[in-house]
Motif scaffolding. Structure first.
Motif, PDB file in Angstrom:
ATOM      1  N   MET A  44       0.628  -0.996  -0.015  1.00  0.00           N
ATOM      2  CA  MET A  44       0.191  -0.161   0.089  1.00  0.00           C
ATOM      3  C   MET A  44       0.626   1.497   0.012  1.00  0.00           C
ATOM      4  SD  MET A  44      -2.450   2.110   0.200  1.00  0.00           S
ATOM      5  CE  MET A  44      -3.552  -0.024  -0.551  1.00  0.00           C
ATOM      6  N   ASN A  45       2.161   1.553   0.420  1.00  0.00           N
ATOM      7  CA  ASN A  45       2.548   2.234   0.638  1.00  0.00           C
ATOM      8  C   ASN A  45       3.456   2.225  -1.052  1.00  0.00           C
ATOM      9  OD1 ASN A  45       2.959   2.739   2.912  1.00  0.00           O
ATOM     10  ND2 ASN A  45       4.342   1.341   3.913  1.00  0.00           N
ATOM     11  N   GLN A  48      -0.017   3.513  -2.996  1.00  0.00           N
ATOM     12  CA  GLN A  48       0.015   5.882  -2.245  1.00  0.00           C
ATOM     13  C   GLN A  48       1.695   6.854  -2.710  1.00  0.00           C
ATOM     14  OE1 GLN A  48      -1.620   7.397  -0.393  1.00  0.00           O
ATOM     15  NE2 GLN A  48      -0.507   8.848  -0.072  1.00  0.00           N
ATOM     16  N   PHE A  55       0.122   6.323  -6.325  1.00  0.00           N
ATOM     17  CA  PHE A  55      -0.595   8.177  -6.697  1.00  0.00           C
ATOM     18  C   PHE A  55      -0.893   9.299  -6.497  1.00  0.00           C
ATOM     19  CE2 PHE A  55      -4.003  10.454  -4.099  1.00  0.00           C
ATOM     20  CZ  PHE A  55      -4.837  10.550  -5.005  1.00  0.00           C
ATOM     21  N   GLN A  56       0.165   9.387  -5.511  1.00  0.00           N
ATOM     22  CA  GLN A  56       0.982  11.320  -5.578  1.00  0.00           C
ATOM     23  C   GLN A  56       1.253  11.529  -6.996  1.00  0.00           C
ATOM     24  OE1 GLN A  56       3.605  10.690  -2.122  1.00  0.00           O
ATOM     25  NE2 GLN A  56       1.268  10.721  -0.712  1.00  0.00           N
ATOM     26  N   TYR A  93      -1.153  11.820  -9.316  1.00  0.00           N
ATOM     27  CA  TYR A  93      -2.405  12.951  -9.199  1.00  0.00           C
ATOM     28  C   TYR A  93      -1.051  14.391  -9.573  1.00  0.00           C
ATOM     29  CZ  TYR A  93      -4.643  16.686  -6.223  1.00  0.00           C
ATOM     30  OH  TYR A  93      -5.065  17.485  -5.680  1.00  0.00           O
ATOM     31  N   GLU A 130      -2.247   1.138   5.695  1.00  0.00           N
ATOM     32  CA  GLU A 130      -1.587   2.112   5.162  1.00  0.00           C
ATOM     33  C   GLU A 130      -2.569   2.881   4.541  1.00  0.00           C
ATOM     34  OE1 GLU A 130       0.801   3.261   6.836  1.00  0.00           O
ATOM     35  OE2 GLU A 130       1.871   0.692   7.465  1.00  0.00           O
ATOM     36  N   LEU A 131      -3.459   2.857   4.587  1.00  0.00           N
ATOM     37  CA  LEU A 131      -5.172   3.271   3.865  1.00  0.00           C
ATOM     38  C   LEU A 131      -5.194   4.553   4.643  1.00  0.00           C
ATOM     39  CD1 LEU A 131      -6.974   1.573   1.103  1.00  0.00           C
ATOM     40  CD2 LEU A 131      -6.017   3.664   0.603  1.00  0.00           C
ATOM     41  N   LYS A 163      -5.786   8.200   3.960  1.00  0.00           N
ATOM     42  CA  LYS A 163      -5.419   9.279   2.926  1.00  0.00           C
ATOM     43  C   LYS A 163      -6.539   8.978   2.372  1.00  0.00           C
ATOM     44  CE  LYS A 163      -1.015   7.285   3.415  1.00  0.00           C
ATOM     45  NZ  LYS A 163      -0.525   6.569   4.594  1.00  0.00           N
ATOM     46  N   THR A 174      -6.034   8.614  -2.263  1.00  0.00           N
ATOM     47  CA  THR A 174      -5.938   7.412  -2.475  1.00  0.00           C
ATOM     48  C   THR A 174      -7.613   6.111  -2.090  1.00  0.00           C
ATOM     49  OG1 THR A 174      -3.585   7.663  -1.579  1.00  0.00           O
ATOM     50  CG2 THR A 174      -4.430   5.495  -2.254  1.00  0.00           C
ATOM     51  N   GLN A 175      -7.457   6.296  -1.078  1.00  0.00           N
ATOM     52  CA  GLN A 175      -8.938   5.680  -0.676  1.00  0.00           C
ATOM     53  C   GLN A 175     -10.104   5.568  -1.745  1.00  0.00           C
ATOM     54  OE1 GLN A 175     -10.247   6.181   3.153  1.00  0.00           O
ATOM     55  NE2 GLN A 175      -8.238   6.132   3.655  1.00  0.00           N
ATOM     56  N   PHE A 217      -8.900   3.435  -4.830  1.00  0.00           N
ATOM     57  CA  PHE A 217      -8.555   1.898  -4.775  1.00  0.00           C
ATOM     58  C   PHE A 217     -10.305   1.827  -4.553  1.00  0.00           C
ATOM     59  CE2 PHE A 217      -8.515  -1.489  -1.747  1.00  0.00           C
ATOM     60  CZ  PHE A 217      -7.584  -2.121  -2.690  1.00  0.00           C
TER      61      PHE A 217
END
Length: 466
Positions: A200-201, A204, A207-208, A211, A236-237, A240, A243-244, A247
Motif C-alpha cells: 500500500m505504501n 500510495q 497515486f501521488q 495526481y 496504510e490507507l 488518505k 487514495t481511498q 482504490f
C-alpha cells in the motif's frame, strides 16, 4: 434486418453491459448520443457529437468499455470515432476546412504511462519474490485457514466466495509469504492472467505521482486491467482520502469484472481506523483469515525446514531450545537461526545449546513462552473458582460475567490477539463487548482498591505461571 439495425444492436449490447458498471445518468449523457455507423467484425466505427465525447470515452470509460467489447466480439476489435464536420477538432486552432468526418482516433497510439486497458495485451512484472511459494511455506494451526483459502483462490481466482481474501495478523507472521505464494500459484495454473503484488505504501506513492502529473484516470485504468491484485498492508490507507477514493474505484471495477482481490493487514476490518465505511464494508465481503502466532509444533517444523534449506544440521535439543525460547514470530525465528548458523561456521564450533545461548542473546531477545488466551482463561477460572464449562456457558451471573470481563481485560493487556479474536475465544463475544469489558475493569479498578489488588494478583499469576 438492415445494416443500420445490426449496427444499433451491436452498440445496444455494449450499453446494456455498461449499465451494470456505471450509472444511468452517465449512460444517458455519454453513450446514448453515440451512433454506430459501421461494424465489419474487426472495426467498430462510432459517430460522436463532438471531440469532448472522444476525450471522455478514452479517459473515463475505456477501461470498462473495452473488456465488454472484447467479451462480446473479440479482443481484436478496434474502436474508431468520427466527428461531424461542423465540429471543430479540439486540438486544432485554425479554421481550415475538414472532411465530412474527422480522421478516426487511433487508440493504439495514445500516450499513456500506465497503458490504457484493452488496447493491447501487455505483460508486466508481477513483483513476486521467488522465495515466497507454497512449496517452502510451513503449514500449522496458526495459518491453516489462510493457506487453505489461498490455495482455493489460486485454483479458481475471482470465482470463490473468498473475494476479497483478507489476511490479517501481527508483523512477522507470514502474511506476505502466503499472498505472494497465491500469486505464484495463480501464474502457474493460469498463465494467461495478470497478477500484481504491491504494498500500500508503493500504491500510495504511485497515486501521488499520478495526481501531481494529472494522470489519476490513467492510474486507475492501469490497476483495473489486473486479474489478481494483491495489496499488502492495507491499513496504510488510514487517513488518505484521495487514495481511498482511487482504490474504491479500482476495487469496484475488479469485483464487477470477476477479478480477484487479496489484501493483508495487521488488524481485522472492524478495527481499521480513518478508512471510509464503504471500503470497510467491501473488505468484509469475502473471507477474513487470521494468522496466529506459531504454536510450539509449528515452530519446530519451521526451524527444521529453515535449517535444511540452509544446509545446516541442528541437533534436536537445540531445535527444542530455540522453539521454547524464541518469541513466536516467524521472522525472528529465521533471523535467530541464520545468526546461529553463521556464527557456528565463522567460529568453527559445533551447534550446541551453549553456543545458542551465547550467540542468540546478542541477536534476539529470548522470552518466555507466548502468553495465550487459553492460559489467561485458565488462570482466571482457577482464581475465581469457576469451572471452564460454566465460564464458557451462556450463564450471566455476576461472578461469571466479571470473570469473563477480567479475562478479556488480561487478554487485551498481555496478548497481541485482535479484539475480535479475544471476543470469539471468550464466550463468543464481539469486539464491542471486549472494549466494554476492558473499560468496565479499568473503571472499577479506579474506584475499588480491593478489586485492583485482585487484578494485580491475577496478573502476577499469569506472568509467573506462563
Amino acid at each position: 434486418m438492415t445494416q443500420n439495425e445490426r449496427y444499433n444492436d451491436v452498440w445496444q449490447d455494449c450499453i446494456d453491459r455498461l449499465s451494470s458498471s456505471i450509472t444511468e445518468e452517465e449512460i444517458v449523457k455519454w453513450f446514448k448520443p453515440i451512433r454506430p455507423i459501421d461494424f465489419d467484425g474487426m472495426n467498430l466505427r462510432l459517430r460522436v457529437p463532438n471531440e469532448s465525447f472522444v476525450a471522455s470515452i478514452e479517459k473515463r470509460y475505456l477501461g470498462i468499455l473495452r473488456p465488454i467489447i472484447t467479451e462480446l466480439y473479440g479482443a481484436d476489435i478496434k474502436l474508431h470515432y468520427a466527428v461531424p464536420r461542423h465540429q471543430q477538432p479540439m486540438a486544432e486552432s485554425n479554421n481550415s476546412t475538414i472532411p465530412q468526418f474527422a480522421a478516426p482516433t487511433d487508440t493504439a497510439n495514445i500516450k499513456n504511462p500506465f497503458v490504457i486497458p484493452g488496447i493491447r495485451r501487455i505483460m508486466f512484472d508481477p513483483q513476486l519474490n521467488a522465495n515466497y511459494t507454497f512449496d517452502n511455506h510451513i503449514e500449522g494451526e496458526c495459518n491453516r485457514l489462510a493457506r487453505s483459502a489461498g490455495m482455493a483462490v489460486a485454483v479458481s481466482p475471482g470465482t470463490t466466495a473468498f473475494n476479497p481474501l483478507y489476511i490479517y495478523g501481527d508483523s512477522g507472521l507470514g502474511k506476505t509469504h502466503i499472498v505472494q505464494a497465491i500469486g505464484h500459484e495463480v501464474r502457474q495454473r493460469h498463465p494467461e492472467l495478470q497478477v500484481l503484488y504491491v504494498s500500500m505504501n508503493k500504491f500510495q506513492a504511485q497515486f501521488q505521482t499520478a495526481y501531481k502529473n494529472g494522470e489519476i484516470t490513467d492510474f486507475i485504468q492501469f490497476y483495473q486491467m489486473v486479474d489478481v491484485l494483491i495489496i499488502d498492508d492495507i491499513q496504510e490507507l488510514t487517513g488518505k482520502t484521495g487514495t481511498q477514493n482511487a482504490f474504491f474505484n479500482i476495487f469496484n471495477h475488479l469485483q464487477l469484472a470477476g477479478k480477484q482481490l487479496i489484501l493483508t493487514s495487521d488488524k481485522p476490518p472492524v478495527e481499521l481506523k480513518d478508512i471510509e465505511q464503504r471500503l470497510l464494508t467491501r473488505f468484509k465481503w469475502g473471507l477474513s483469515a487470521y494468522l496466529n502466532v506459531p504454536d510450539y509444533e509449528t515452530k519446530i517444523k519451521i526451524i527444521r525446514a529453515k535449517a535444511k534449506r540452509a544446509g545446516a544440521t541442528i541437533p534436536e535439543d537445540v531445535v527444542t531450545y530455540l522453539a521454547e525460547n524464541i518469541s513466536a514470530n516467524v521472522r525472528e525465528i529465521e533471523g535467530a537461526l541464520s545468526s546461529l548458523i553463521a556464527n557456528a561456521s565463522f567460529l568453527g564450533r559445533k551447534i550446541t545449546i551453549s553456543l545458542a545461548k551465547d550467540i542468540l542473546k546478542v541477536y534476539v531477545k529470548l522470552t518466555q513462552r507466548e502468553i495465550t488466551i487459553d492460559h489467561i482463561v485458565n488462570v482466571v477460572c482457577e482464581y475465581y473458582n469457576i469451572d471452564l464449562d460454566t465460564f464458557n456457558s451462556a450463564k450471566r451471573t455476576r461472578d461469571v460475567a466479571q470473570a469473563r470481563q477480567v479475562a478479556m481485560y488480561m487478554a487485551k493487556q498481555h496478548t497481541k490477539a485482535p479484539l475480535t479474536v479475544i471476543g470469539s475465544s471468550i464466550g463468543g463475544r464481539n469486539h464491542a463487548t471486549v472494549l466494554h469489558s476492558c473499560k468496565a475493569v479499568a473503571d472499577t479498578m479506579d474506584i475499588d482498591k480491593q478489586f485492583k489488588s485482585q487484578i494485580e494478583e491475577i496478573e502476577r499469576i499469569i506472568l509467573n505461571k506462563n
